[in-house]
Motif scaffolding. Sequence first.
Motif, PDB file in Angstrom:
ATOM      1  N   LEU A 129       4.082   6.065  -6.206  1.00 36.94           N
ATOM      2  CA  LEU A 129       4.406   4.791  -6.859  1.00 36.94           C
ATOM      3  C   LEU A 129       3.150   4.069  -7.358  1.00 36.94           C
ATOM      4  N   VAL A 130       1.977   4.507  -6.886  1.00 39.06           N
ATOM      5  CA  VAL A 130       0.725   3.864  -7.303  1.00 39.06           C
ATOM      6  C   VAL A 130       0.422   4.356  -8.726  1.00 39.06           C
ATOM      7  N   ARG A 131       0.229   3.392  -9.663  1.00 40.44           N
ATOM      8  CA  ARG A 131       0.171   3.789 -11.075  1.00 40.44           C
ATOM      9  C   ARG A 131      -1.212   4.196 -11.562  1.00 40.44           C
ATOM     10  N   VAL A 132      -2.230   3.478 -11.116  1.00 37.45           N
ATOM     11  CA  VAL A 132      -3.590   3.776 -11.605  1.00 37.45           C
ATOM     12  C   VAL A 132      -4.540   3.950 -10.416  1.00 37.45           C
ATOM     13  N   PRO A 133      -5.664   4.635 -10.636  1.00 39.68           N
ATOM     14  CA  PRO A 133      -6.603   4.845  -9.515  1.00 39.68           C
ATOM     15  C   PRO A 133      -7.034   3.535  -8.877  1.00 39.68           C
ATOM     16  N   GLY A 134      -7.252   3.560  -7.586  1.00 42.04           N
ATOM     17  CA  GLY A 134      -7.737   2.382  -6.872  1.00 42.04           C
ATOM     18  C   GLY A 134      -9.240   2.227  -7.055  1.00 42.04           C
ATOM     19  N   VAL A 135      -9.788   1.217  -6.417  1.00 39.03           N
ATOM     20  CA  VAL A 135     -11.238   1.034  -6.383  1.00 39.03           C
ATOM     21  C   VAL A 135     -11.848   2.240  -5.650  1.00 39.03           C
ATOM     22  N   HIS A 136     -13.044   2.655  -6.064  1.00 37.24           N
ATOM     23  CA  HIS A 136     -13.775   3.726  -5.359  1.00 37.24           C
ATOM     24  C   HIS A 136     -13.830   3.381  -3.865  1.00 37.24           C
ATOM     25  N   LYS A 137     -13.614   4.393  -3.005  1.00 36.81           N
ATOM     26  CA  LYS A 137     -13.605   4.066  -1.573  1.00 36.81           C
ATOM     27  C   LYS A 137     -14.251   5.154  -0.726  1.00 36.81           C
ATOM     28  N   ILE A 138     -14.918   4.677   0.322  1.00 36.16           N
ATOM     29  CA  ILE A 138     -15.663   5.546   1.234  1.00 36.16           C
ATOM     30  C   ILE A 138     -15.073   5.358   2.632  1.00 36.16           C
ATOM     31  N   GLY A 139     -14.700   6.448   3.293  1.00 34.58           N
ATOM     32  CA  GLY A 139     -14.109   6.360   4.628  1.00 34.58           C
ATOM     33  C   GLY A 139     -15.068   6.902   5.686  1.00 34.58           C
ATOM     34  N   ILE A 140     -15.234   6.152   6.763  1.00 38.23           N
ATOM     35  CA  ILE A 140     -16.121   6.588   7.854  1.00 38.23           C
ATOM     36  C   ILE A 140     -15.362   6.456   9.180  1.00 38.23           C
ATOM     37  N   PRO A 141     -14.749   7.567   9.654  1.00 36.66           N
ATOM     38  CA  PRO A 141     -14.004   7.470  10.918  1.00 36.66           C
ATOM     39  C   PRO A 141     -14.933   7.272  12.106  1.00 36.66           C
ATOM     40  N   THR A 142     -14.485   6.442  13.058  1.00 41.62           N
ATOM     41  CA  THR A 142     -15.271   6.219  14.278  1.00 41.62           C
ATOM     42  C   THR A 142     -14.495   6.644  15.512  1.00 41.62           C
ATOM     43  N   LEU A 174      10.542  -1.089   7.630  1.00 37.93           N
ATOM     44  CA  LEU A 174      10.118   0.194   7.052  1.00 37.93           C
ATOM     45  C   LEU A 174       8.660   0.481   7.394  1.00 37.93           C
ATOM     46  N   LYS A 175       8.439   1.634   8.068  1.00 43.22           N
ATOM     47  CA  LYS A 175       7.075   2.056   8.379  1.00 43.22           C
ATOM     48  C   LYS A 175       6.783   3.254   7.494  1.00 43.22           C
ATOM     49  N   LEU A 176       6.072   3.037   6.408  1.00 46.17           N
ATOM     50  CA  LEU A 176       5.851   4.095   5.416  1.00 46.17           C
ATOM     51  C   LEU A 176       4.599   3.745   4.628  1.00 46.17           C
ATOM     52  N   GLY A 177       3.859   4.778   4.235  1.00 46.84           N
ATOM     53  CA  GLY A 177       2.604   4.543   3.531  1.00 46.84           C
ATOM     54  C   GLY A 177       2.739   4.654   2.024  1.00 46.84           C
ATOM     55  N   MET A 178       1.591   4.426   1.353  1.00 44.72           N
ATOM     56  CA  MET A 178       1.504   4.650  -0.093  1.00 44.72           C
ATOM     57  C   MET A 178       1.078   6.101  -0.264  1.00 44.72           C
ATOM     58  N   ASN A 179       2.055   7.000  -0.383  1.00 47.76           N
ATOM     59  CA  ASN A 179       1.724   8.414  -0.548  1.00 47.76           C
ATOM     60  C   ASN A 179       1.357   8.656  -2.008  1.00 47.76           C
ATOM     61  N   SER A 180       0.089   8.893  -2.254  1.00 49.45           N
ATOM     62  CA  SER A 180      -0.356   9.003  -3.639  1.00 49.45           C
ATOM     63  C   SER A 180      -1.695   9.725  -3.683  1.00 49.45           C
ATOM     64  N   ASP A 181      -1.940  10.455  -4.776  1.00 50.50           N
ATOM     65  CA  ASP A 181      -3.268  11.062  -4.958  1.00 50.50           C
ATOM     66  C   ASP A 181      -4.342   9.982  -4.973  1.00 50.50           C
ATOM     67  N   TYR A 182      -3.976   8.788  -5.434  1.00 52.36           N
ATOM     68  CA  TYR A 182      -4.962   7.705  -5.539  1.00 52.36           C
ATOM     69  C   TYR A 182      -5.331   7.111  -4.182  1.00 52.36           C
ATOM     70  N   THR A 183      -4.558   7.464  -3.158  1.00 54.63           N
ATOM     71  CA  THR A 183      -4.851   6.934  -1.822  1.00 54.63           C
ATOM     72  C   THR A 183      -5.972   7.720  -1.136  1.00 54.63           C
ATOM     73  N   VAL A 184      -6.284   8.909  -1.649  1.00 51.57           N
ATOM     74  CA  VAL A 184      -7.288   9.774  -1.005  1.00 51.57           C
ATOM     75  C   VAL A 184      -8.696   9.183  -1.183  1.00 51.57           C
ATOM     76  N   PHE A 185      -9.495   9.202  -0.124  1.00 55.45           N
ATOM     77  CA  PHE A 185     -10.871   8.689  -0.204  1.00 55.45           C
ATOM     78  C   PHE A 185     -11.685   9.483  -1.228  1.00 55.45           C
ATOM     79  N   ASP A 186     -12.591   8.784  -1.917  1.00 56.62           N
ATOM     80  CA  ASP A 186     -13.510   9.463  -2.830  1.00 56.62           C
ATOM     81  C   ASP A 186     -14.613  10.173  -2.053  1.00 56.62           C
ATOM     82  N   HIS A 187     -14.998   9.579  -0.938  1.00 50.65           N
ATOM     83  CA  HIS A 187     -16.079  10.172  -0.145  1.00 50.65           C
ATOM     84  C   HIS A 187     -15.822   9.823   1.322  1.00 50.65           C
TER      85      HIS A 187
END
Length: 367
Positions: free
Chosen positions: A133-146, A167-180
């Motif tokens: 459902l997410v239409r355009v790419p999100g802001v660039h994002k970096i994920g650091i798990p701790t 409803l417990k559900l996420g935004m399932n989208s290619d755009y949700t994936v971290f860039d780095h």
Amino acid sequence: MTSLDTGVKNVRNVGRFTIGEGSVSGVADLVNSQRTKASPNAVYLIDEFFENSNDVLNSLGMIAGDAKHFIKTAKEPTTQGIDDLVVALQSSGHKQPATIVGIGGGITLDTAKAVANLLTNGGKAADYQGWDLVRVPGVHKIGIPTISGTGAEATRTCVMTNLETGLKLGMNSDYTVFDHIILDPSLTSTVPRNQYFYTGMDAYIHCIEALAGSYRNAIGDAYSRETVNLCRNIFLSSDMMADARRSDLMVASYLGGCAIATSYVGIIHPFSAALSVVFGMHHCVANCVVLNAMSEFYPQAHSEFRKMIELQKVELPRGVCANLTDDLRQALIAATIKHEKPLTNALGTEFRATLTDARIISLFEKM
Ligand code: NAD
Ligand code: ZN
């Protein structure tokens, strides 16, 4: 055709990863490479655990004008909480940041993913709960798990609960994936033992469920098998938190996330989701409570889990479904069976023939 013929055809992995002890020190350069004249500032969403950890905070490369928010972890993300954070960022002038850095557990990583999508897509978090459902790419994002286990650093979703609809559900989208993503095992040394076990077991549970399901693919299976191997190595060792084991668990979490992005979970996650929705129990501890009662469905994993939990001397909440009222029973049943995809994966389209109301309740009563 079944309900599982949709949703897992396309697989997108994280853009890049940096891995290794000390790799978090590279985040400043990474962030700087995203800063531009038009968007000079970054947003940092940081697990509240690090509020007083100057070593970690100083390594993140924050400069004047960057936004810094400590993410509370007493409750898992809600759509309302995400909306509030987006408004706060917009009002402080961070409408189009250079990048968003999420550093923390699954709650913080999922918050970073959701906020990044909303800043560019507009609207409310609840508008995007679902698939693609997410239409355009999100802001660039970096994920650091701790803390390791959920695989939130790898997946294309960010789990949120809408308290108005349940409803417990996420935004399932290619755009949700971290860039780095940055995988630095030195960050996980401070995790409390019980929490380390619960979250780590999420990786194991994702993969034993996927491998027991009927909707499989060769790549997902390979990721899953290696994740389960690593988890055995970690949780059947004398100290699951030894340096080398924490490093292994960071890899297992990432691979488990990749596995689940190409397959489905099984019976444990729907029951666990019901404990979260009805009692507010957190995802990873709820999974462990459920697996502890699932010897009928996952006999081998159950006995392995019992060995692991005893060896690591981890405590599990007991009697979580003692004294159920009729209303609670109905709520638990409804919140379990709505997860048709994983239940179909585990038991076939006629899953209600196996999972009758009475059987569902007798399983909850064992927890
Ligand atoms: P969490 O974010 O729930 O954090 C658990 C606790 O550990 C918190 O108290 C946190 O402050 C603390 N913590 C984190 N790092 C620490 C450290 N280094 N030292 C000490 N304490 C630390 O952690 P989780 O179990 O990774 O995440 C659970 C969340 O992930 C749930 O909201 C769940 O829905 C979500 N999830 C997401 C996905 C996905 O694919 N996006 C998959 C599974 C679960
Ligand atoms: Zn999970």
